[in-house]
Every structure is written in structure tokens, then in C-alpha cells.
Design a protein around this motif. Structure first.
Motif, PDB file in Angstrom:
ATOM      1  N   PHE A  84      -9.924   2.738   3.844  1.00 16.18           N
ATOM      2  CA  PHE A  84      -9.058   2.326   2.745  1.00 16.18           C
ATOM      3  C   PHE A  84      -9.432   0.880   2.445  1.00 16.18           C
ATOM      4  O   PHE A  84      -9.054  -0.041   3.163  1.00 16.18           O
ATOM      5  CB  PHE A  84      -7.584   2.491   3.121  1.00 16.18           C
ATOM      6  N   ASN A  85     -10.212   0.699   1.380  1.00 15.08           N
ATOM      7  CA  ASN A  85     -10.851  -0.574   1.072  1.00 15.08           C
ATOM      8  C   ASN A  85     -10.037  -1.385   0.061  1.00 15.08           C
ATOM      9  O   ASN A  85      -9.115  -0.876  -0.561  1.00 15.08           O
ATOM     10  CB  ASN A  85     -12.257  -0.297   0.518  1.00 15.08           C
ATOM     11  N   LYS A  86     -10.430  -2.631  -0.100  1.00 16.91           N
ATOM     12  CA  LYS A  86      -9.845  -3.600  -1.032  1.00 16.91           C
ATOM     13  C   LYS A  86      -8.454  -4.051  -0.604  1.00 16.91           C
ATOM     14  O   LYS A  86      -7.602  -4.348  -1.426  1.00 16.91           O
ATOM     15  CB  LYS A  86      -9.834  -3.065  -2.461  1.00 16.91           C
ATOM     16  N   ILE A  87      -8.238  -4.140   0.718  1.00 16.29           N
ATOM     17  CA  ILE A  87      -6.930  -4.588   1.198  1.00 16.29           C
ATOM     18  C   ILE A  87      -6.724  -6.088   0.990  1.00 16.29           C
ATOM     19  O   ILE A  87      -5.638  -6.602   1.250  1.00 16.29           O
ATOM     20  CB  ILE A  87      -6.706  -4.217   2.682  1.00 16.29           C
ATOM     21  N   ASP A  88      -7.765  -6.787   0.513  1.00 15.21           N
ATOM     22  CA  ASP A  88      -7.644  -8.216   0.227  1.00 15.21           C
ATOM     23  C   ASP A  88      -6.914  -8.477  -1.087  1.00 15.21           C
ATOM     24  O   ASP A  88      -6.477  -9.588  -1.338  1.00 15.21           O
ATOM     25  CB  ASP A  88      -9.036  -8.856   0.164  1.00 15.21           C
ATOM     26  N   LEU A  89      -6.755  -7.458  -1.916  1.00 17.37           N
ATOM     27  CA  LEU A  89      -6.105  -7.645  -3.208  1.00 17.37           C
ATOM     28  C   LEU A  89      -4.585  -7.611  -3.052  1.00 17.37           C
ATOM     29  O   LEU A  89      -4.053  -6.865  -2.228  1.00 17.37           O
ATOM     30  CB  LEU A  89      -6.554  -6.562  -4.194  1.00 17.37           C
ATOM     31  N   PRO A  90      -3.870  -8.399  -3.833  1.00 19.06           N
ATOM     32  CA  PRO A  90      -2.413  -8.464  -3.683  1.00 19.06           C
ATOM     33  C   PRO A  90      -1.711  -7.139  -3.977  1.00 19.06           C
ATOM     34  O   PRO A  90      -0.611  -6.898  -3.485  1.00 19.06           O
ATOM     35  CB  PRO A  90      -1.989  -9.547  -4.684  1.00 19.06           C
ATOM     36  N   CYS A  91      -2.347  -6.259  -4.748  1.00 19.85           N
ATOM     37  CA  CYS A  91      -1.707  -5.006  -5.137  1.00 19.85           C
ATOM     38  C   CYS A  91      -2.090  -3.829  -4.245  1.00 19.85           C
ATOM     39  O   CYS A  91      -1.792  -2.690  -4.565  1.00 19.85           O
ATOM     40  CB  CYS A  91      -2.056  -4.673  -6.582  1.00 19.85           C
ATOM     41  N   TYR A  92      -2.729  -4.092  -3.082  1.00 15.37           N
ATOM     42  CA  TYR A  92      -3.186  -2.977  -2.258  1.00 15.37           C
ATOM     43  C   TYR A  92      -2.007  -2.218  -1.653  1.00 15.37           C
ATOM     44  O   TYR A  92      -0.938  -2.758  -1.439  1.00 15.37           O
ATOM     45  CB  TYR A  92      -4.144  -3.449  -1.166  1.00 15.37           C
ATOM     46  N   MET A  93      -2.247  -0.934  -1.395  1.00 10.26           N
ATOM     47  CA  MET A  93      -1.259  -0.099  -0.728  1.00 10.26           C
ATOM     48  C   MET A  93      -1.566  -0.114   0.763  1.00 10.26           C
ATOM     49  O   MET A  93      -2.718   0.006   1.164  1.00 10.26           O
ATOM     50  CB  MET A  93      -1.318   1.324  -1.282  1.00 10.26           C
ATOM     51  N   SER A  94      -0.541  -0.226   1.587  1.00 13.67           N
ATOM     52  CA  SER A  94      -0.734  -0.305   3.036  1.00 13.67           C
ATOM     53  C   SER A  94      -1.255   1.022   3.579  1.00 13.67           C
ATOM     54  O   SER A  94      -1.183   2.061   2.918  1.00 13.67           O
ATOM     55  CB  SER A  94       0.584  -0.655   3.722  1.00 13.67           C
ATOM     56  N   LEU A  95      -1.753   0.968   4.817  1.00 14.94           N
ATOM     57  CA  LEU A  95      -2.237   2.182   5.465  1.00 14.94           C
ATOM     58  C   LEU A  95      -1.131   3.225   5.549  1.00 14.94           C
ATOM     59  O   LEU A  95      -1.372   4.418   5.320  1.00 14.94           O
ATOM     60  CB  LEU A  95      -2.783   1.844   6.859  1.00 14.94           C
ATOM     61  N   VAL A  96       0.085   2.798   5.837  1.00 15.55           N
ATOM     62  CA  VAL A  96       1.219   3.733   5.906  1.00 15.55           C
ATOM     63  C   VAL A  96       1.437   4.398   4.549  1.00 15.55           C
ATOM     64  O   VAL A  96       1.619   5.619   4.471  1.00 15.55           O
ATOM     65  CB  VAL A  96       2.503   2.993   6.373  1.00 15.55           C
ATOM     66  N   GLU A  97       1.388   3.613   3.466  1.00 12.16           N
ATOM     67  CA  GLU A  97       1.560   4.176   2.124  1.00 12.16           C
ATOM     68  C   GLU A  97       0.433   5.143   1.785  1.00 12.16           C
ATOM     69  O   GLU A  97       0.662   6.224   1.232  1.00 12.16           O
ATOM     70  CB  GLU A  97       1.612   3.060   1.081  1.00 12.16           C
ATOM     71  N   MET A  98      -0.812   4.751   2.110  1.00 16.02           N
ATOM     72  CA  MET A  98      -1.951   5.609   1.792  1.00 16.02           C
ATOM     73  C   MET A  98      -1.882   6.915   2.584  1.00 16.02           C
ATOM     74  O   MET A  98      -2.140   7.989   2.045  1.00 16.02           O
ATOM     75  CB  MET A  98      -3.263   4.878   2.081  1.00 16.02           C
ATOM     76  N   LYS A  99      -1.526   6.822   3.879  1.00 14.57           N
ATOM     77  CA  LYS A  99      -1.397   8.041   4.686  1.00 14.57           C
ATOM     78  C   LYS A  99      -0.349   8.967   4.098  1.00 14.57           C
ATOM     79  O   LYS A  99      -0.525  10.191   4.074  1.00 14.57           O
ATOM     80  CB  LYS A  99      -1.038   7.695   6.129  1.00 14.57           C
ATOM     81  N   SER A 100       0.726   8.393   3.602  1.00 14.68           N
ATOM     82  CA  SER A 100       1.791   9.193   3.011  1.00 14.68           C
ATOM     83  C   SER A 100       1.320   9.838   1.703  1.00 14.68           C
ATOM     84  O   SER A 100       1.520  11.042   1.493  1.00 14.68           O
ATOM     85  CB  SER A 100       3.018   8.315   2.754  1.00 14.68           C
ATOM     86  N   LEU A 101       0.694   9.061   0.827  1.00 13.20           N
ATOM     87  CA  LEU A 101       0.222   9.593  -0.454  1.00 13.20           C
ATOM     88  C   LEU A 101      -0.824  10.685  -0.267  1.00 13.20           C
ATOM     89  O   LEU A 101      -0.871  11.651  -1.024  1.00 13.20           O
ATOM     90  CB  LEU A 101      -0.353   8.463  -1.312  1.00 13.20           C
ATOM     91  N   PHE A 102      -1.681  10.527   0.739  1.00 15.64           N
ATOM     92  CA  PHE A 102      -2.729  11.510   1.012  1.00 15.64           C
ATOM     93  C   PHE A 102      -2.229  12.676   1.860  1.00 15.64           C
ATOM     94  O   PHE A 102      -2.962  13.625   2.082  1.00 15.64           O
ATOM     95  CB  PHE A 102      -3.912  10.849   1.737  1.00 15.64           C
ATOM     96  N   ARG A 103      -0.990  12.557   2.369  1.00 18.25           N
ATOM     97  CA  ARG A 103      -0.444  13.546   3.306  1.00 18.25           C
ATOM     98  C   ARG A 103      -1.406  13.730   4.482  1.00 18.25           C
ATOM     99  O   ARG A 103      -1.748  14.845   4.876  1.00 18.25           O
ATOM    100  CB  ARG A 103      -0.157  14.865   2.593  1.00 18.25           C
TER     101      ARG A 103
END
Length: 142
Positions: A84-103
């Protein structure tokens, strides 16, 4: 001002084609970055799977592409690394959010191959040492 007083790093753009990088881990490995628009040819280059964690509109197409990768016959037992790339940007989604969105819990429980997920920033280097460690451990010695 960016790291080491070098000014702001340049803005990043989505990958349109393909980029190649050679690594020595201790053996040589080639990392090929394919843009999302290259999805139809991805089966020729299965490997890492990188998701733009700062682009919520990409999640649904990334999930479909991920499921396609995981269900490919030639990858049923191949370890998969999801970045999950581009975590340096202020609008990035956290790993927890991404795991949830991707199920991801459902995907991991149904997958036949081991799946590892990491947050990274190719721009500032965050998480890249962990990626190299995973590659060394997964690729092993020649």
C-alpha cells in the motif's frame, strides 16, 4: 523543505507504462512496475502488487485485479506481497482502512498462497527496508 534540505520532492504521477529496477538480494531480482492501465498484460509479469493508498477511486479496480492475481493457476502457492504505497501523502488511507476496503480478512482466509501486506512510500523510502527483507527471505539463496 524536503529531507537533507534538498527542497520539495517532485510530484508523483501514476505509472502509465512499465518501469524496471534491478536489485541484488544477494541474487539479482528485477522489479517491474506496471501501471494499472497495463492490467490486461499483468499475467505475463505476476509478482508484487502495489496499491495507491492515496487514491480511494482506485480501490475497486485494484481489488478486482488482486483477486485475478490470487486466482491465477500459476500463483496458487506463490507468496504474494501487497504494497500500500504513497503513505507519505496527507490523504493516504491507513493499513487498517485499506484492509477493510479490500476485505483482506476474507481474501486471506480464502487464498491458497501466503499474503503479506506492507505500507510504503516509494517517494520517501518508508517501508522499503521491510520490502527488501521480505524479498530476501522469500527469494532465498540461488
Amino acid at each position: 523543505e524536503g529531507p537533507a534540505g534538498l527542497g520539495e520532492p517532485p510530484a508523483t504521477l501514476p505509472t502509465v507504462g512499465t518501469n524496471l529496477t534491478d536489485l541484488r538480494l544477494p541474487r539479482r531480482a528485477t522489479v517491474r512496475e506496471l501501471g494499472g492501465c497495463m492490467g490486461p498484460i499483468w499475467p505475463s509479469y505476476y509478482g508484487e502488487f502495489v496499491v495507491d493508498a492515496a487514491n480511494p477511486s482506485q480501490v475497486s479496480s485494484s481489488c478486482v485485479q488482486l483477486l485475478s492475481v490470487l486466482s491465477a493457476a500459476q500463483l496458487t502457492s506463490v507468496p504474494v506481497l501487497i504494497l500500500f504505497n504513497k503513505i507519505d501523502l496527507p490523504c493516504y488511507m491507513s493499513l487498517v482502512e485499506m484492509k477493510s476496503l479490500f476485505r483482506m480478512q476474507d481474501i486471506v482466509s480464502c487464498a491458497t498462497q501466503p499474503i503479506t501486506m506492507m505500507e510504503t512510500s516509494a517517494r520517501d523510502g518508508t517501508g522499503l527496508a521491510d520490502v527488501l527483507q521480505w524479498l530476501r527471505a522469500t527469494l532465498g539463496d540461488p
